[in-house]
Every structure is written in structure tokens, then in C-alpha cells.
Design an enzyme around this catalytic site. Structure first.
Site, PDB file in Angstrom:
ATOM      1  N   SER A 143      24.372  19.353  -3.775  1.00 40.42           N
ATOM      2  CA  SER A 143      25.605  19.222  -4.527  1.00 40.42           C
ATOM      3  C   SER A 143      26.361  20.565  -4.629  1.00 40.42           C
ATOM      4  O   SER A 143      26.577  21.205  -3.609  1.00 40.42           O
ATOM      5  CB  SER A 143      25.240  18.641  -5.901  1.00 40.42           C
ATOM      6  OG  SER A 143      26.369  18.180  -6.572  1.00 40.42           O
ATOM      7  N   ASP A 149      28.134   8.480  -2.194  1.00 42.11           N
ATOM      8  CA  ASP A 149      26.827   8.469  -2.866  1.00 42.11           C
ATOM      9  C   ASP A 149      26.975   8.284  -4.380  1.00 42.11           C
ATOM     10  O   ASP A 149      26.065   8.545  -5.147  1.00 42.11           O
ATOM     11  CB  ASP A 149      26.037   9.748  -2.537  1.00 42.11           C
ATOM     12  CG  ASP A 149      26.624  11.009  -3.168  1.00 42.11           C
ATOM     13  OD1 ASP A 149      27.618  10.917  -3.939  1.00 42.11           O
ATOM     14  OD2 ASP A 149      26.097  12.105  -2.913  1.00 42.11           O
ATOM     15  N   HIS A 191      23.556  10.135  -5.261  1.00 39.14           N
ATOM     16  CA  HIS A 191      23.586  11.595  -5.350  1.00 39.14           C
ATOM     17  C   HIS A 191      22.243  12.154  -5.829  1.00 39.14           C
ATOM     18  O   HIS A 191      21.760  13.138  -5.291  1.00 39.14           O
ATOM     19  CB  HIS A 191      24.700  11.961  -6.339  1.00 39.14           C
ATOM     20  CG  HIS A 191      25.204  13.352  -6.197  1.00 39.14           C
ATOM     21  ND1 HIS A 191      25.888  13.792  -5.091  1.00 39.14           N
ATOM     22  CD2 HIS A 191      25.136  14.418  -7.034  1.00 39.14           C
ATOM     23  CE1 HIS A 191      26.233  15.056  -5.259  1.00 39.14           C
ATOM     24  NE2 HIS A 191      25.778  15.462  -6.426  1.00 39.14           N
TER      25      HIS A 191
END
Ligand SMILES: *[C@@H]1O[C@H](CO)[C@@H](O)[C@H](O)[C@H]1NC(C)=O
Ligand SMILES: *[C@@H]1O[C@H](CO)[C@@H](O)[C@H](O)[C@H]1NC(C)=O
Ligand SMILES: *[C@@H]1O[C@H](CO)[C@@H](O)[C@H](O)[C@H]1NC(C)=O
Ligand SMILES: *[C@@H]1O[C@H](CO)[C@@H](O)[C@H](O)[C@H]1NC(C)=O
Ligand SMILES: *[C@@H]1O[C@H](CO)[C@@H](O)[C@H](O)[C@H]1NC(C)=O
Length: 418
Positions: A192, A358, A392
Site C-alpha cells: 500500500s 482490491d 487490500h
């Protein structure tokens, strides 16, 4: 709390990546001994950093889940200490007056272990376990580079001291990790927002340094060009700080909109052009008229100027890292694409138009990454993997996704030249 308030804060919860699946702990099999492995340096995602404050002797400021569970009355105090201020004279963000902070345990992945159980799935703790399962050893071949997520890299020539200090520390960490492992170059593995940090870090290091010290960049769950989700979050934090569904979110309350990193992941004109992202009856907002959007959701002229001078040039100047790179992303999960506030009332719950991704990172930004890195002639190697039905957070917590990630890291280890 009223249901309406909870709904308003839904996007904030998403951004803070508190989506997680309960599941059995990862067991990834047992592999070779640590010897012969390229060292791995991990950069975790947004809010995955523990910071301590010097106030009454060093104590855990973020995230001190135990203290907040025990005494929610501490909230305003924590909120105030986490707040950043912009120092005009110094031209940079800094802590509020009288607050001194540092990240906990730079160099190790120890600080990725939180006392908040939800963070086990969000902050690489399971990835650390999976890498240990194939022979990586904390402090010997496995290292962590936590950063203070309240700050962000800034455009060239603009002061961003926290990021410069982080870059200096990461440079040393990478060099030492390599030395301790027979001068084998390191594999940077990011999740991320850590990918954004890693890309900016690499782009600021001289190319010969990158090629000498970095074997590979493995970037999980990060594209290029930001997300309309961030616009939704900035709109939802308009007005005075309100209570959010969890203590964690309340403390952050998006930093009372004070964080230097707040504008970093706004949609980039380079990727989205003039595509309408926030739609109202009278006017649409795209990446190209972002300053108007920011003003509409209550940011001051000074704040909008900081978006223009610090954050925007970085997204316009995106460059391939020029080290071998593998990008792994989840797809098949509804992900914010456009947000509709038909009456232009930004404190209302919007209608969201979803696309693919995601749940946080939109597939379009992954495709943009494929174009902007994969098609660059000087980019030595680029591979993009899309894992269906993967969120995610499940990328770094579900057994099946972790198996793919660890397999790629082992393959990178085998590659003689990439
Ligand atoms: C958490 O905060 C409390 C109260 O501020 C403090 O006493 C405690 O030491 C902190 N925890 C850590 C691990 O620093
Ligand atoms: C949020 O920011 C405003 C303006 O900077 C300030 O007056 C207020 O006290 C802050 N609130 C919190 C909870 O930090
Ligand atoms: C806003 O964008 C939508 C979707 O692209 C479009 O249908 C609409 O006409 C636009 N509205 C305005 C006011 O430009
Ligand atoms: C905007 O929406 C909020 C929440 O639904 C409502 O309380 C407020 O009155 C609305 N404002 C206007 C100007 O309609
Ligand atoms: C997607 O993942 C969820 C949760 O892991 C699972 O329940 C579901 O069956 C999966 N769907 C598909 C189409 O694979």
C-alpha cells in the site's frame, strides 16, 4: 452514535484499511536456511507505524490501543499529539508545539506487531511469519523500514525533512543489510502506501546506487495515480471532527486534516485527466480541477497551495524505478471509481459508483502502472500479477495470497539477472 454518522465514516474506515478477514494463521511450509537469501526490507502500509512521544519519557503514542481501550477519555489528548502543524517560516510540516515523536524500532519488523488485533492482518505481521517460514530471520536477513505516515515526500526543491531523514536511514539500512548478507543486494517489499514511499525513495537515489543495492522491488497493492476514494475521505472529514465507528478512526479522524500525507494519494491528472470523479448536478470535479474540489470541501487557500506545490508535482513526475520490479494486486473486489453528491452537499453520504480493484486500490491505477513502468525502455524487468477475489488486506493476511507473494520473493532470489 447515530447510524448516519457511522455511514458518513464508512469511507474513512476503508482508507484506514481496517477490512480484514478472520482466518487461520498462515502456514507456508518450511524452506531453505537463511544463508544464500537476498535480504528483505519491508515497508508497511498507511498507519502501520508505531510512534512514541517524549512527553513524559518516551511512551507509545500510535498506536496505544491498550491505553485507549482502557480510557477513551484520553482521545482528545492523543488526537492533539498526533496533529501536525505547517510551519510557514520553515516551509515544512512539524509536530504540534511541545510534542516530540520518533518511530519505534527502525530497522526491524518488530514494530509491525500491534496490540490492536485488527492490525495483525493490515500491517505485514502475517507476511513476516510467512517469510520466517521459508528461512528469513528477523534482524539477520529480514528488516523493517517503518516511517511516520503523517508526513509525505514532497516535490523536488521543497523541504520535507521527515522524508529526507527516512531516506537517509533507509539508505543506511539497505547498505548494512546487504553487507551482512554477503553483499547481496536487497529486495524491497512494500504494501500500500509503503509503495509510494519506496518509489520516491528510489527515484531520489542515484541510479548506480539503486542498481548496486536493490535486487528487486516487490510492490503489493499500489498503483500509480491515486484514487477517487481519497476525495470521498476528504469530503467525509469536512467540518468539525466527529466521532467515528472505532477509537482508532476517531483518534486519526484523518489527523484533523492536518497530515502532510493527506494530499499524496489524490487522483493524478497524469492518470485520470479530466474524467469526472466527483459528480454533482451543477459541476463535476476531476483530477484536473482538484484545487476547486479541495476548496469546495473546505480546505483553505494555504492548504490548496500546499497541494499544488508539494503533492501535485510528484504525481505529475512519476518515473519508473529502473530496478527490477514485480507488482502484485488484488482484483475482483468492488472499488470506488466515482462518487456522486448530486446536491453538492459533501457532508451527505454519497452514492458510490464502483469499479474493479482490491477494495481500496482501483484496477485503473494498476493498469497505469503497467503502462508507466512496463513500457519504459530503461526499466530492466517488470512483471504485474493480478490475484482474483483478493482484498487490500487479504493480500498480506490470507494464506493463498501470501503463498503467491512468498513464491515471487523466492523466485526473485533465484533470478541471476533480472
Ligand atoms: C500507552 O499510554 C499510556 C497512557 O498514556 C502509557 O502509560 C503507556 O506507557 C503507553 N504504552 C506504551 C507501550 O508506551
Ligand atoms: C482541529 O483543528 C482545528 C483547527 O486547526 C483546531 O482548532 C482543533 O482544536 C483541532 N481539533 C483536534 C481534536 O485536534
Ligand atoms: C458530469 O459527468 C457526468 C458523467 O460523466 C455527465 O453525464 C454530466 O453531464 C457531467 N455534468 C456536468 C455538469 O458537466
Ligand atoms: C447536508 O446533509 C446533511 C446530512 O444529511 C444535513 O444535515 C444538512 O442539513 C445538509 N445541508 C444542506 C445545506 O442541505
Ligand atoms: C471470494 O473470497 C471470499 C472470501 O475469501 C469467498 O467466500 C468467496 O467464495 C470467493 N469468491 C470467489 C468467486 O472465489
Amino acid at each position: 452514535m447515530e447510524p448516519q454518522q457511522q455511514r458518513l465514516f464508512a469511507p474513512l474506515v476503508l482508507l484506514l484499511a481496517t477490512i480484514f478477514f478472520a482466518g487461520a494463521p498462515a502456514v507456508i511450509g518450511h524452506g531453505e536456511a537463511a544463508s544464500g537469501l537476498h535480504p528483505v526490507v519491508l515497508l508497511p502500509g498507511y498507519t502501520c507505524i508505531q510512534a512514541s512521544d517524549a512527553g513524559r519519557g518516551w511512551f507509545r503514542l500510535w498506536e496505544n490501543y491498550t491505553a485507549l481501550q482502557a480510557d477513551p477519555g484520553l482521545l482528545p489528548c492523543y488526537q492533539d499529539q498526533l496533529r501536525l502543524v505547517y510551519d510557514r517560516a520553515g516551509g515544512d510540516y512539524r509536530n504540534a508545539h511541545g510534542v516530540e515523536t520518533r518511530v519505534v524500532s527502525f530497522g526491524t519488523a518488530r514494530s509491525f506487531r500491534f496490540d490492536d488485533p485488527a492490525q495483525k492482518n493490515a500491517c505485514m505481521e502475517r507476511l513476516v511469519e510467512a517469510l520466517e517460514g521459508v528461512g528469513y530471520r528477523e534482524g539477520a536477513s529480514l528488516f523493517g523500514a517503518p516511517y511516520d505516515f503523517r508526513y509525505a515526500p514532497a516535490a523536488p526543491g521543497v523541504t520535507a525533512r521527515a522524508f529526507s531523514d527516512f531516506s537517509t536511514s533507509l539508505t543506511r539500512l539497505v547498505e548494512r543489510a546487504s553487507e551482512r548478507n554477503g553483499n547481496r543486494p536487497v529486495i524491497l517489499v512494500t504494501h500500500s502506501f509503503g509503495g509510494f514511499y519506496a518509489m520516491e525513495f528510489l527515484n531520489k537515489r542515484p541510479l548506480p546506487w539503486r542498481r548496486r543495492h536493490v535486487k528487486h522491488l516487490v510492490m503489493l497493492c499500489h498503483g500509480v495515480g491515486g484514487s477517487a476514494l481519497i476525495m470521498q475521505v476528504l469530503a467525509s472529514t469536512m467540518g468539525s471532527p466527529s466521532p467515528a465507528p472505532t477509537l482508532r478512526d476517531t483518534v486519526l479522524s484523518f489527523g484533523n486534516r492536518s497530515f502532510g500525507s493527506m494530499f499524496s494519494l489524490l487522483p493524478s491528472p497524469k492518470v485520470y485527466g479530466d474524467t469526472p470523479l466527483v459528480i454533482t448536478r451543477a459541476k463535476n470535479y476531476s483530477a484536473e480541477n482538484m484545487p476547486e474540489f479541495l476548496a469546495a470541501v473546505g480546505f483553505s487557500d494555504d492548504e490548496v497551495a500546499r497541494y499544488r506545490t508539494r503533492a501535485l508535482p510528484l504525481t505529475l513526475n512519476f518515473r519508473a524505478p529502473l530496478v527490477p520490479m514485480t507488482s502484485i494486486n488484488g482484483v475482483g473486489v468492488p472499488t470506488v471509481d466515482k462518487v456522486v453528491y448530486w446536491d453538492a452537499n459533501f457532508t451527505e453520504m454519497p452514492r458510490v459508483v464502483n469499479g474493479d480493484g482490491d477494495g481500496i486500490v482501483n484496477l485503473e491505477t494498476v493498469l497505469a502502472l503497467q503502462r508507466l513502468v512496463g513500457d519504459v525502455p530503461d526499466q530492466p524487468y517488470f512483471k504485474s500479477i493480478l490475484i482474483p477475489n483478493t482484498t487490500h488486506n487479504s493480500m498480506i493476511s490470507d494464506d493463498s495470497a501470501l503463498r503467491v507473494v512468498v513464491k515471487e520473493i523466492l523466485e526473485v532470489n533465484q533470478a541471476t539477472s533480472s
